[in-house]
Each structure stands twice: as C-alpha cells, then as structure tokens.
Design an enzyme around this catalytic site. Structure first.
Site, PDB file in Angstrom:
ATOM      1  N   TRP A  83       0.794  -1.105   0.170  1.00  0.00           N
ATOM      2  CA  TRP A  83      -0.044   0.173   0.147  1.00  0.00           C
ATOM      3  C   TRP A  83       0.911   1.270  -0.013  1.00  0.00           C
ATOM      4  O   TRP A  83       0.390   2.253  -0.632  1.00  0.00           O
ATOM      5  CB  TRP A  83      -0.892  -0.183   1.224  1.00  0.00           C
ATOM      6  CG  TRP A  83      -2.032  -1.186   1.122  1.00  0.00           C
ATOM      7  CD1 TRP A  83      -2.192  -2.239   2.078  1.00  0.00           C
ATOM      8  CD2 TRP A  83      -2.824  -1.812   0.043  1.00  0.00           C
ATOM      9  NE1 TRP A  83      -2.876  -3.113   1.722  1.00  0.00           N
ATOM     10  CE2 TRP A  83      -3.353  -2.954   0.501  1.00  0.00           C
ATOM     11  CE3 TRP A  83      -3.063  -1.057  -1.190  1.00  0.00           C
ATOM     12  CZ2 TRP A  83      -4.033  -3.600  -0.287  1.00  0.00           C
ATOM     13  CZ3 TRP A  83      -3.976  -1.931  -1.870  1.00  0.00           C
ATOM     14  CH2 TRP A  83      -4.280  -3.013  -1.498  1.00  0.00           C
ATOM     15  N   ASP A  84       1.931   1.106   0.556  1.00  0.00           N
ATOM     16  CA  ASP A  84       2.933   2.256   0.441  1.00  0.00           C
ATOM     17  C   ASP A  84       3.326   2.487  -0.856  1.00  0.00           C
ATOM     18  O   ASP A  84       3.461   3.636  -1.387  1.00  0.00           O
ATOM     19  CB  ASP A  84       3.999   1.911   1.385  1.00  0.00           C
ATOM     20  CG  ASP A  84       3.962   2.403   2.907  1.00  0.00           C
ATOM     21  OD1 ASP A  84       3.367   3.254   3.241  1.00  0.00           O
ATOM     22  OD2 ASP A  84       4.790   1.470   3.695  1.00  0.00           O
ATOM     23  N   ILE A  85       3.750   1.531  -1.606  1.00  0.00           N
ATOM     24  CA  ILE A  85       4.277   1.694  -2.873  1.00  0.00           C
ATOM     25  C   ILE A  85       3.078   2.101  -3.655  1.00  0.00           C
ATOM     26  O   ILE A  85       3.179   3.214  -4.683  1.00  0.00           O
ATOM     27  CB  ILE A  85       4.690   0.208  -3.506  1.00  0.00           C
ATOM     28  CG1 ILE A  85       5.951  -0.263  -2.893  1.00  0.00           C
ATOM     29  CG2 ILE A  85       4.831   0.271  -5.086  1.00  0.00           C
ATOM     30  CD1 ILE A  85       6.301  -1.738  -3.021  1.00  0.00           C
TER      31      ILE A  85
END
Lengths: 408, 408
Positions: B163-165
C-alpha cells in the site's frame, strides 16, 4: 470542480489487472477512456470473483467509468478502425495503453507512422515480451520466502496482486509524464513497462537486494513481526487479533505507557544493557517485548484495545475479513472512498472511487458499461462514420453493439 | 533523449516509504526533486535494512537522485525558507508533496495564499489525518486473513509494503494530473491521499468487498492456490519450489500437454462431468489438478521445469530468496532494471532504476545524496540568497550543510 483530466481522451486495449486499473484510474480522474474490447466480450467478463448468479465482480470493479468500443481486431478492417481511434488527431488525444495481448494488433512503429506524437504505454509481463502475471512474478523476488511463518516449510504467496496494482499506477504516471513532454516539445513517447521489472525495481528500491548482498545472507523469516522496528499481532480477549506498531520513539513510549509496562521495560533495559528507544533495539528484542505486552492485549477486547490506542500515537490495526469491512461500511463507519455504484446489467455494487481527493472531496465515479456501449459513439464522433457505415460494420460483426457481460 | 520530466522542479517533505518513493519516482523520470530534510538528518537515515556497518540501505535505496535541502522547520526563519522554496515562481515549479509529518509545518491554505496555482499532494495515514502505516493498515482490509495457510490460526501479514508503494505511485499520478490541469486553466490543486483509502479502494476495485457482501460469506482461505483459476506451488526434485499458473485456456492446454497428463484429465473430465477448459472449473477442482500434476514436478529439478515451460504459454515462477536474486544478477541473468549505483559515503549499491522504459531504454539513475548537499544551491539559485546570508543561516543552524547519514 472540473475533474483534473477532463477533456483528455485515452484509448486502452488491455485485460487482467494492471491495464484495466490504469484505464480506470485515468477515467476516475476525469479522462474519457475507451477500452477496445473484442466483439464477443472481454476475457475478463467472466473472471472471478463472481456474484451469486455468475456475473464477474472483477470486471464490474475494474471497468468503472471506462467506455467500451467492441471491434474485431482479427479482421483488417477492425484493426484499421482501432488504429484510427488510437491515432485520431487532437492535443488531448493520441494517448494509448495496451498490454502483451495488444501487441498482436498494435505495432508501435506502425502507430507512430500514423501519429508521430503518440504517447504509447505498453504493459508487458517480462521486459523481453514474454507473458507473466503477478502470482507467478511475486515468488521470483523473495516476498513469499520472507512472508512464510517460521514454522512453515512452504513459502507463502500473499493474495494481493500488489505488482499488478503498482504496474497499473506506474502506467498512469508514465502516460501523464509522456503527455507533459509532448506538451513541451511535441515529441511522442514509446514507453514500455514490465510487471517483472516493477517487482524487481521496488524490492531493490527498498534495499532488500543490497541487504542480502552486503550482509551475505537473507533477512530472517519473522512471522508477523515487522522488520527493523517493533510491530506484531496480538490476540485479544474476544478472540480477535490486532497488530500494534511502534516505529518512532514517541510511538514506542506511548505503547509502553498505555500498556502500563514502564517499570518492566526499565528493568529489562538495565538487565540487557539496551536502550529500547532505538528502533533497531526494539527489533532485536521483539520476542521479549511481545511477551511483556501480550497479557495487556489478552485482557481486553479488540474494541477496547482500539479505543485505548486512540489517545496515543501507537498504530493499531484490527485484522478483519472482507465481510467485516462490509459490515462496518453498512454501519457507516468506513471511509467515504468506498461507495455503492450502479451499473447496467447488475444491481449496485460496493466498490470505490479514486483515493485521490481534490479540494477535500472524492471525485465521483460511474459504473462499468456493457461491452460495446460506446462503439457507435466512437465510430461516429471520433472517426466521423455515418450510421449506414456503422450499420454495415455491425452486420459484418466487425463492430459490436451493446452486450451485458454474460452469466456463466 | 530528454528525460520526460526534465525541467520540472518538485519540493518534497516526507519520510517513511510512500512519500520518498513518490519523490524518487519523479526524480527518476527527470524532475529536479528537492527533499526538505531536518538539519540533524532525516529519521529515515537510520532505518532498516542496514548494511554491515550500520548505514541505512532503506535510505540509500529510496533517496536516489533526490536533492537534499536541510532546514530547521522548528524555527520561523527555517519555515519561511521552506515555504519560499515550495511557492517559488515558475511554470515548472510550484509542485509540492508532503505527508502527515509535513502537516505540522505546511498549511495548505497558507501555501496557496503565497502561490495560488500551487499543486500540492498531501499524503496521509487515515483520511481524517491520523497517522497510519502499511503494516497496520493491511490487516484492516482482509489481506492477511485470506493469505494465511489453511492450517494456521494466526493471520499472515505479508512483508511487502504494497500500500505504501501504491500510495507513492498514485501521488505521482495525482501531481502530474494537477500539473496538467494547471497548464490548461491555471488552477492550483489541493490533493489529499490517505494510505488507508488506497488499501480500501483497491481491495474494493478488485471486487473483494462486493463478493463478500453479495455472496454472504468471505472467500475461502486457499493456501497458495490462486483464486478463480489454477495456480499453485509445487516441490521440485532438487527441493526447490516453483509456482505454475494457467489462467487462459491456452495456458491450461499447454500445462496439460507439457506434463503429459492429457489422458488423465480427459478421464477425470468425464468422471466428474466437468470441462476443465473453463477457468472456474479449474479453480473448483484445484486440489485434484494439483495432485495429478505434482509427480511431474517432483521428478524434475526447478531448472528443468523452467526450461520445459519456456516452449509453452504456462507461467512458471521460481521461489527465490533475495540472495538468490542477487546471485542471478551477478551472473548477468536479471533484468537491466537492476543496477549498481554509486553514492557518496558508501560503496556502490545494488538497486534499481525506474521500470518505465522510454524509447526502449531504461533511464539513468544517480545515487542518494548526503543530507544538506543541496542547501547552498537551493538557497542561492532558487531564492537568490547571497553567500553571506547563507553563511549566517548555517552558523545559526537554520540551514544545514552536507552530512553523510551516520553509522549507528
């Protein structure tokens, strides 16, 4: 507010996850996106998950707001119509996304000969052109080997198609970067993007490969422990599980405070000659920290834990199944990014708009459109064909008319 | 070739994964990206993974090609300099990415009062402004509950910060969409993007929530079996494991052919009255298919399996650890997206360039720059300060000069 990409027209010819997600993301930002679908309907039209009567929720979820132009690309006349749509004139047109399947019909050089300033993003499996998909690429870069629990022999391939998502979103960035370059100097772009490269690059960006090389060994398997700081899941009194994460010093101190474990950790810091204010030290002593904290979680329900964490900076997340997310949504507890969207041929569906908020609002999103809904519009408005010409194409099954994705 | 975003200048003030990845992605596409770092160095400067002597490979991997301007934002004069950099004039400037931490110092309305057409992407944890991070958000949307093996009670939180990516890459798309809108009508943009929303939206886009709601139950836990088609891991003769995936009919037929199981499956199709050419049927009969295919894999090494698959359309991926990826890279077998990049203050590092290829080439990437490397340049070139003024700021520790991220 005018949607940020209003006026832009993008042609897309893809299937599976990454390409459709790219097209839908552009559509949710306001672009007019036409997907070129086969006359008989896309291969994604029956893809799982399915609803109770066999209609694809995958298709309905990943095609929201995208127009569908149905053309038979196996016939030269259908191919020519598709090429004309891709290379149609206009400053806000000449934008194209396809994938490995599209390569059979859309040769980059041939397209560029028709429109020199075309911005074309071609999504691939491997960079050499071979097909690939997320579930088979992810194992290649170490994720399942590191994800598996310490007591499992078999690696664990997670269920999220994370590389597909990253590839779709990078395709959007690539297209918009190409558009910006074209606006500046009139140049077209050939942009290739391989799913396998996206996985390799991001694992490398995160330092995982350099770590293995420079330290001469792989990082250990950690179960649910977070790497390099403190974060792990705990069982609560009601049988539910939560994850608690403390990365910064403030988060750690709040975690110690809220669990009333100050004195225990002070004693342990002295006994072990360690400063748990350092995130690396917390990682090294993770099993000890987990054991000290566990009784506090075990004595409280998940709701009580979440409530107690609210007054702190500790990050706590509850493990939920999709059904539990749905129930919370129906109780009005979830983010407004989740919405019910109406679509032809099926009841409204719980899905989402774009998480990008503009002027503090979520953009509106519309539902998936039946195959071929926009064939007539595209051939008439963009290519200037007459009703009679379009009728002839339809009679010869080169251009398709509306069809709702079939039940299985 | 001119890099697609050459000439563009973006200011970024973030830490952790999503924001730095956004900044680095823009830099890899050719933008001049300045990160505003604290004078004492970023909190990411010591983040794991670390190399053998304690230098952060996380930091070196996610800061490639980004300039560092060190300012003390706790002092009004430092804040004013940062604000001046964010709102500096120019058609190719006035682009800003910050995150929850930046919110302490960068109020959107105050920035817009200084530059009305600012395009500002603000990355958040939750949409209500509370902090969050990938490892604590992922459990909220069902991924670890579905990923866990059927014989495990405990859910499995995968190690990839997916989700960070996705959030970092969506931030890039948002910024470029805002830039396009500004070029068209001169409007600035306030864009907010929450990590938690990114997770919720993509799980919803994939149809997981609608599936749970409409079918009245969660999809089953499947171990390593792929959902909705056939794909699972197999043990090979040399103890290695591979995953084999057949989604399309052609892939399935190739899998049957290469494993010499045509007659067995024909008999099973008759016995079970099922057509395994349908992907849903393959999913329903996955355990049977796995059992029929397993001996073929068990009789071959992983290398032999991969070699046999090459002449087919079956997608096979080998499970590798990061060390094994590194070894393959050193043998020259990996994609050219992986590169060794030199950086000051540490030996060259195995990392990656952008997976977006332009005109069939990977763009070049440069290494991470020591904290404060570009303070003098930014204050002098962008804000027009004299050497004497900059010297005074440095003496008062409001502006920082070069410092290599410290060893722990």
């Amino acid at each position: 507010m005018t949607a940020p990409l209003a006026g832009l027209r993008v042609v897309e010819a893809t299937s599976f996850v990454a390409g459709p997600l790219a097209g839908m993301t552009l559509a949710q930002l306001g672009a007019t996106v036409l997907r070129i679908d086969p006359v008989e309907g896309s291969v994604d039209g029956g893809r799982w998950p399915l609803d109770r009567v066999g209609r694809s929720l995958f298709w309905a979820g990943l095609n929201k707001g995208v127009r569908s132009v149905a053309l038979d690309l196996r016939i030269p006349e259908g191919q020519e119509l598709a090429t004309a749509l891709v290379t149609a004139p206009g400053d806000d047109a000449g934008l194209f996304v396809d994938n490995t399947i599209g390569r059979l019909y859309f040769d980059h050089d041939r397209l560029r000969a028709r429109r020199e300033d075309l911005v074309h993003v071609h999504i691939q499996g491997y960079a050499d052109g071979r097909a690939a998909m997320d579930y088979a690429v992810n194992p290649r870069y170490g994720v399942p080997m590191l994800t598996r629990h310490t007591d499992l022999d078999r690696p664990t391939n997670h269920v999220l198609p994370a590389w597909d998502i990253a590839t779709g979103l990078l395709a959007v960035s690539g297209l918009l970067a190409g558009l910006r370059r074209r606006a500046l100097d009139g140049q077209g772009s050939r942009i290739d993007l391989a799913l396998d490269d996206v996985a390799a690059a991001h694992v490398a960006h995160l330092g995982w490969l350099a770590e293995a090389e420079e330290n001469g060994r792989d990082r250990p398997r950690l179960g649910n422990h977070m790497y390099g700081a403190f974060g792990v899941d705990f069982a609560c009194a009601d049988g539910r599980r939560v994850i608690a994460v403390a990365i910064t010093r403030q988060q750690w101190r709040d975690l110690v405070r809220v669990t009333g474990t100050e004195k225990v950790f002070a004693a342990l810091e002295t006994a072990h000659e360690v400063d748990l204010d350092e995130e690396g030290a917390r990682f090294e002593h993770r099993a000890l920290i987990e054991a000290v904290l566990a009784p506090w979680f075990a004595a409280r329900t998940a709701a009580e834990v979440l409530d107690a964490a609210k007054s702190t900076r500790v990050m706590v997340g509850e493990f939920r199944t999709p059904s539990e997310v749905v129930a919370a949504y129906r109780r009005g507890e979830e983010s407004a990014v989740l919405v019910d969207v109406a679509a032809e041929g099926r009841p409204p569906m719980l899905t989402a708009t774009s998480p990008l908020r503009w002027d503090e609002r979520y953009l509106e999103t519309s539902g998936a459109r039946p195959f071929g809904s926009d064939t007539h519009w595209a051939l008439s408005e963009i290519l200037g064909l007459s009703d009679r010409e379009i009728g002839s194409l339809a009679d010869r099954k080169i251009a398709g008319s509306r069809s709702v994705p079939g039940r299985r």
